[in-house]
Structure formats: structure tokens, C-alpha cells
Design an enzyme around this catalytic site. Structure first.
Site, PDB file in Angstrom:
ATOM      1  N   ASN A  12       0.870  -1.175   0.000  1.00 55.09           N
ATOM      2  CA  ASN A  12       0.000   0.000   0.000  1.00 55.09           C
ATOM      3  C   ASN A  12       0.910   1.229   0.000  1.00 55.09           C
ATOM      4  OD1 ASN A  12      -1.758   2.079   0.582  1.00 55.09           O
ATOM      5  ND2 ASN A  12      -2.263   1.375   2.655  1.00 55.09           N
ATOM      6  N   LYS A  14       0.127   4.259  -0.220  1.00 54.57           N
ATOM      7  CA  LYS A  14      -0.501   5.456   0.368  1.00 54.57           C
ATOM      8  C   LYS A  14      -0.279   6.647  -0.580  1.00 54.57           C
ATOM      9  CE  LYS A  14      -0.054   3.256   4.784  1.00 54.57           C
ATOM     10  NZ  LYS A  14       0.138   3.352   6.220  1.00 54.57           N
ATOM     11  N   HIS A  99      -9.392   0.955   5.162  1.00 53.55           N
ATOM     12  CA  HIS A  99      -8.094   1.192   5.816  1.00 53.55           C
ATOM     13  C   HIS A  99      -8.311   2.199   6.949  1.00 53.55           C
ATOM     14  CE1 HIS A  99      -4.014   2.509   6.554  1.00 53.55           C
ATOM     15  NE2 HIS A  99      -3.618   1.383   5.981  1.00 53.55           N
ATOM     16  N   GLU A 101      -6.710   4.652   7.878  1.00 58.51           N
ATOM     17  CA  GLU A 101      -6.499   6.058   7.517  1.00 58.51           C
ATOM     18  C   GLU A 101      -7.711   6.615   6.771  1.00 58.51           C
ATOM     19  OE1 GLU A 101      -2.628   5.623   5.651  1.00 58.51           O
ATOM     20  OE2 GLU A 101      -1.810   5.039   7.601  1.00 58.51           O
ATOM     21  N   GLU A 169      -5.109  -5.123  10.883  1.00 60.99           N
ATOM     22  CA  GLU A 169      -4.148  -4.032  11.010  1.00 60.99           C
ATOM     23  C   GLU A 169      -4.406  -3.265  12.301  1.00 60.99           C
ATOM     24  OE1 GLU A 169      -2.226  -2.913   7.098  1.00 60.99           O
ATOM     25  OE2 GLU A 169      -3.903  -1.571   7.396  1.00 60.99           O
ATOM     26  N   GLY A 175       2.717   2.193  10.724  1.00 58.66           N
ATOM     27  CA  GLY A 175       3.639   3.303  10.501  1.00 58.66           C
ATOM     28  C   GLY A 175       4.380   3.742  11.754  1.00 58.66           C
ATOM     29  N   SER A 215       3.733  -2.168  10.261  1.00 55.78           N
ATOM     30  CA  SER A 215       5.193  -2.208  10.423  1.00 55.78           C
ATOM     31  C   SER A 215       5.808  -3.556  10.038  1.00 55.78           C
ATOM     32  CB  SER A 215       5.595  -1.810  11.850  1.00 55.78           C
ATOM     33  OG  SER A 215       5.126  -0.512  12.144  1.00 55.78           O
TER      34      SER A 215
END
Ligand code: PGA
Length: 258
Positions: A12, A14, A99, A101, A169, A175, A215
């Protein structure tokens, strides 16, 4: 012995990288470096703006993905939306949905379900993300993940289970460099399988791939596969570093062979 379930390693990107030139360079290195990974589904989800360029670079061994999609299926007055059919013109097959985010910017479980239905109806693969914001000592986070899962499981068409992937996730691991331990991941994988089995049956639990994201790096991939027993990864930061990503794919290839 080959694993019954084919691992999936999805990058991904992003909102990266900044230029088309960089996107080309990263993607062509990844394409070359993963061409022998014939037991793994390798997918890269760049920003949509790079898809046309990407579609000319990827070979048969790398699939293209998108980071979200519109729930609307037909062309029309939907400002800033992109439909599955539009993405499919560039060979996109796998779509990340829900996701964290995107959820943080307002995507609801209801929208995730509508998008999943659009993807599955259009023969795409829906990679639905679930995961808790933080962990508490009493295990409330299990109920949080269960509610996210139930939203999709109660609405997924039975004939499309093979095209549904659950990406676990945990938000605290995305991240941040804080990977969940392989034991944590294994525990959650079992929990997800149990929720699937209880909601739509044991046979279904065997068909749906459960991958991990947060991560993931070259150095923790082997352990997450061996101990976590996940069916692959959703990789953020490390998917922009070709050597890291290739090494993660190689770990999945070895795991698939075992
Ligand atoms: P990360 O991101 O690998 O950079 O933690 C994972 C993701 O957001 O899918």
C-alpha cells in the site's frame, strides 16, 4: 507440501511517491525482483494517478491494486469518486477497503460494506481492513474487531468468499515501528477465524485469507508467517523500499513451499 491457501503480499503505497519517475523506478525493481515468487499473489496499490503508468510496467506476476474505490458502480454525478470499472481499465484487481487512515477521515462500516459489495459484484478482490486503535488489559479490543468483521461477514455473498481478504491491522502498529508480536497476531488470527466460523460457517473460515499489516519489514516477516500463521501481509512503508518488499515476498514464497 504447498500451503492450501496462496499467500498474498500487498503493498500500500498510500500518498507516495512524489513523482511518476520514482513510481516507475520502484515498481520496475519490484516487478523484476519478485518474478520468481510464483506461489505468492504480489500486489502493488499505488495512488490512482500512477495506475496508467504502472499498468505498462507490471508483468503477469504482479497485480495492481487500489487503496479504495467508490461504492457507486455507474458513471454519474459523484464528485471525486472513482469506480471499480474505471480502475479495471488499468488492470486493477485488488482493492483495499476500510483502511484505518480512511476510517479516520470518516469512512463508516456501512460504506465499507457497500464498497465491498461493489468490488465483489464486479469480480474484484476486496481486502477489508479491521483493527483496534489500542489494546486494553481486559480485551475489549476483541469486541471492537468482531463488530467490524460482522459488518462485512453478514453481508458478503457466499459465492464470493474466495475474493474476500481480511487484513488485520492494529492501528497502533501502523507506521509506528511497533509491530504486534507474532504471538499477538496468531491469537487474533484464531479469533478472526472463529468469528468467521460462528457467523457464516467453518467452510467459509477456510476460504477467506487473513493477512497482517502494521510495520511489516524484511526482518519480522518470517516470524509473523511462521508463528502468526497469517496468509500474507499488507505492507505500507516497506513497500516503497524495493529490497525490503522483495525480501518480504521471498519470505512468503518460502512459507508457501513448506
Ligand atoms: P506500515 O503500514 O507497514 O507502514 O505500518 C501498513 C498499512 O497501513 O497498511
Amino acid at each position: 507440501m504447498k500451503k492450501a491457501i496462496r499467500p498474498l503480499v500487498m503493498g500500500n503505497w498510500k500518498m507516495n511517491p512524489l513523482t511518476t519517475a520514482e513510481a516507475k523506478q520502484i515498481l520496475s525493481t519490484i516487478t523484476k525482483g519478485t518474478k520468481r515468487a510464483d506461489l505468492v499473489d504480489v500486489v502493488i496499490a499505488p495512488p490512482d494517478i500512477y495506475l496508467e503508468t504502472a499498468s505498462k510496467l507490471v508483468k503477469a506476476t504482479v497485480f495492481l491494486g487500489a487503496q479504495t474505490v467508490s461504492q457507486f458502480r455507474d458513471v454519474g454525478a459523484h464528485t471525486s469518486e472513482t469506480s471499480l470499472a474505471m480502475l479495471q481499465q488499468f488492470g486493477v484487481s485488488h482493492i483495499i477497503l476500510g483502511h484505518s487512515e480512511r476510517r479516520a477521515l470518516g469512512t463508516t462500516d456501512e460504506e465499507v460494506v457497500q464498497k465491498m459489495q461493489a468490488v465483489l459484484a464486479g469480480r474484484g478482490v476486496a481486502v477489508v481492513c479491521v483493527g483496534e486503535r489500542e489494546r486494553d488489559e481486559v480485551g475489549e479490543y476483541f469486541s471492537f474487531v468482531e463488530a467490524q468483521l460482522k459488518a462485512v461477514l453478514t453481508t458478503v455473498p457466499q459465492t464470493k468468499l474466495k475474493n474476500l481478504v481480511i487484513a488485520y491491522e492494529p492501528i497502533w502498529a501502523i507506521g509506528t515501528g511497533n509491530t504486534a508480536t507474532a504471538a499477538d497476531v496468531y491469537e487474533m488470527k484464531l479469533f478472526i477465524q472463529k468469528v468467521i466460523a460462528d457467523t457464516i460457517g467453518r467452510a467459509a473460515a477456510k476460504k477467506i485469507r487473513i493477512i497482517y499489516g502494521g510495520s511489516v519489514k524484511a526482518k519480522n516477516a518470517d516470524e509473523l508467517l511462521a508463528v502468526g500463521e497469517v496468509d500474507g501481509f499488507l505492507v505500507g512503508g516497506a513497500s516503497l523500499q524495493p529490497e525490503e518488499f522483495i525480501s518480504i515476498v521471498n519470505s512468503a514464497q518460502l512459507y508457501a513451499k513448506e
